[in-house]
Design an enzyme around this catalytic site. Structure first.
Site, PDB file in Angstrom:
ATOM      1  N   SER A 106       0.832  -1.196   0.000  1.00 48.95           N
ATOM      2  CA  SER A 106       0.000   0.000   0.000  1.00 48.95           C
ATOM      3  C   SER A 106       0.876   1.260   0.000  1.00 48.95           C
ATOM      4  CB  SER A 106      -0.952  -0.065   1.196  1.00 48.95           C
ATOM      5  OG  SER A 106      -1.899   0.962   1.176  1.00 48.95           O
ATOM      6  N   HIS A 131      -2.488  -1.318  -4.176  1.00 49.47           N
ATOM      7  CA  HIS A 131      -3.950  -1.351  -4.277  1.00 49.47           C
ATOM      8  C   HIS A 131      -4.478   0.078  -4.190  1.00 49.47           C
ATOM      9  CE1 HIS A 131      -4.606  -1.783   0.409  1.00 49.47           C
ATOM     10  NE2 HIS A 131      -3.930  -0.711   0.098  1.00 49.47           N
TER      11      HIS A 131
END
Length: 202
Positions: A106, A131
């Site tokens: 992330s 993501h």
């Protein structure tokens, strides 16, 4: 009753150094900071981001022409905290070399990719995950709509920045960040998130 941070700090090893004035003891992270190494470990949040930013600015003031090495082992975290670190990395004069140890997921992956081009590395068994930003909000419908719009704006901005750092087309980034997308160190190189897998210190 000890809290987790007290226990953690008690477990940080101390290093003894001989100096002209006698012995000095440093915690291991302070000693590594002298070698221009910063550790970004754990959840990216405001307090941690402030410490990382302060270390980056300190090392710039010490030697603006020497590289800084940012070692990342993080599951991600706050976008705003991560952007404070990212913006400082881009702002300061020294090149910031990023190294993934363990995982960069992330916001951790975003910071990994944001290192100086040609100086971004993964260790062989590390994992990288990209993501879209996560958001959860409760409240009145109008407030929820405002927050949804904000998250969408952040998502678009992060995707464009990832496209710039990786060389991937924006539509590929948009597709690949739609769900959790895990990569090995080699796959992260192929994708353009890092420049090489580092097996031995050069």
């Amino acid at each position: 009753m000890h809290n987790a941070s007290d226990i953690q700090s008690a477990l940080v090893p101390m290093v003894i150094e001989q100096t002209a004035k006698g012995e000095r003891s440093f915690d291991i992270y302070s000693r590594l900071l002298k070698e221009r190494i910063i550790f970004l470990v754990g959840q990216v949040e405001e307090h941690m981001a402030n410490l990382i930013v302060a270390q980056l600015l300190f090392l710039e003031s010490e030697s603006p022409d020497k590289d800084i090495f940012l070692y990342i082992n993080s599951p991600g975290g706050s976008v705003t905290a991560g952007m404070a670190i990212y913006d400082t990395m881009q702002f300061i004069k020294p090149n910031v070399s990023t190294v993934c140890i363990g995982q960069a997921a992330s916001m951790g992956a975003f910071l990994l990719a944001g290192g100086e081009k040609g100086k971004r590395f993964c260790l062989p068994n590390s994992r990288v995950m990209i993501h879209q930003p996560l958001g959860g909000f409760q409240g009145q419908a109008s407030d929820i709509a405002i927050h949804a719009q904000e998250i969408l704006g952040i998502k678009n901005k992060l995707n464009q920045m990832l496209a710039d750092h990786t060389g991937q087309p924006l539509e590929v980034i948009e597709r690949d960040t739609d769900r959790d997308n895990f990569m090995s160190a080699t796959q992260a190189v192929e994708y353009g998130l890092v420049d090489a897998v580092m097996t031995k210190r050069g």
